[in-house]
Design a protein around this motif. Sequence first.
Motif, short mmCIF file in Angstrom:
data_model
loop_
_atom_site.label_atom_id
_atom_site.label_comp_id
_atom_site.label_asym_id
_atom_site.label_seq_id
_atom_site.Cartn_x
_atom_site.Cartn_y
_atom_site.Cartn_z
N UNK A 38 -14.76 -2.94 2.08
CA UNK A 38 -13.43 -3.55 1.92
C UNK A 38 -12.41 -2.55 2.42
N UNK A 39 -11.48 -3.02 3.23
CA UNK A 39 -10.45 -2.14 3.79
C UNK A 39 -9.09 -2.81 3.69
N UNK A 40 -8.11 -2.00 3.35
CA UNK A 40 -6.73 -2.48 3.35
C UNK A 40 -5.82 -1.30 3.60
N UNK A 41 -5.28 -1.22 4.81
CA UNK A 41 -4.40 -0.12 5.16
C UNK A 41 -5.11 1.23 5.04
N UNK A 42 -4.57 2.13 4.21
CA UNK A 42 -5.15 3.47 4.12
C UNK A 42 -6.31 3.58 3.15
N UNK A 43 -6.74 2.47 2.52
CA UNK A 43 -7.78 2.49 1.49
C UNK A 43 -9.01 1.76 1.99
N UNK A 44 -10.18 2.34 1.71
CA UNK A 44 -11.45 1.70 2.06
C UNK A 44 -12.47 1.99 0.96
#
Length: 470
Positions: A38-44
């Motif tokens: 799962x990825x969203x912007x600077x977070x994975x």
Amino acid sequence: MSGIAGLWRLDGRPGEPAEFDGMLARLAHRGPDGTGAWREGPVALGHGMLHTTPESLREQQPLVGTRGDLVLVADARIDNRAELCSLLPAPSDATDAELILAAYERWGEHCPEHLLGDFAFAIWDGRTQRLFCARDHFGVKPLYYHHRPSRLFAFASEIKGLLALDDIPRRLNETRIAAYLVPLFEDKEVTFYEEILRLPPAHRLTVNRDGARTERYWALDPGHEIRLGSDKAYAEAFRELFTDAVRCRLRSAFPVGSMLSGGLDSSSIVCVARELLAQGGCPRPHTFSAVFDDVPECDERRYIETVLSGGGVEPHLIRGDKVNPVERLEQDLVQQDEPFYAPNLFLHWALYREAWHAHVRVLLDGLDGDTTVSHGLGYLAELAQKGRWLRLGREVLGLSHHLRRSPSVVLRSYVLRPLAPDAVRLLWRTLRRHGNAQPASGTLVDPSLARRSGVESRARTEQAAQRAAL
């Protein structure tokens, strides 16, 4: 033994898919049943799945909450499922991951205090822009992390997952090397790599853009005593707890196995497991043992066969005396990520391979029963402190015969040395080192390394704490 990993670019820079894929690739052996990310912007966040329990067959991770603002990855087996299902509430067939996420939604950072089992997990909370991690009470499930304030936070089930990132330094930690050689075990966080830490057992970790905070959420109370009416009552209470502990770990969609060395730990586990599985109409457990036909003084086949004679198991024997201890040393070091204190690990790996070939995914084993159920060598110092001289004499003579060492050596090593005041111990070490360049404290540590790392003072502090605990 699933695998989890994650990173957060605290500077807001979007993560590169290739770098995170590299982290998951390093952990692929922990997730043979599929990976997810799962990825969203600077977070994975990422997960490698190993199916074990019946519920895990339906599990999909990373698990996204119903509102889309909570995301979980977990390597976990939750044992108090019935209690959690009634408190949350949740359906009885909820997966362990679903129970953990629901517990976080209900109790927030206090959720680990309500969980029983083996777990390491991380939750991205989009509402508060924080990452929350936790590890089980005894640290059965691993979790390592790197934090560079305002730049990067990353975690993984194994150190090799972190080393897949170019941002993370690959510098050896001299202090940990010195502690390993002494040896010292009091630091539960440090690893052989600078700037890579392990989350200690029974701790939670909260990360936001302002920093990271670790807290202990549980500690064993050494002063707490259970008072029962008789030896029989103690035995019955222990049997009840032990049986429940084994039962919790038999929840499997695949064949169940257990190590069987012939010792009290594994033998007790096998006897209870086969009884419970038979009562439930489940397949027989597999047992895995090493025998030493060419080294009879090391062979415990007769104790193993005593357990096997009770039937109800599928036994597997390997010839421990035919396993080359160095043949797979490089692979073992790669697997462990750090030096280890197990010179017989090659035997364990041989047994694990046999279990994998038998399609066993839940493998039980006894650990440290000698110091939990019976007693370790510290028992001799306890007898001396309590003035039980007759019992101490019998124990020293028995241990002397068993270890083939003189009673005076046993007495000096396990009674006089642990109880000696610090000043006497320091004087003795000084006299032994006088006139030569022996390593610090009689260990393998080079004197200059000992000075830089401060291991001598740490060792004295640790020894004083151990004596105070007697």
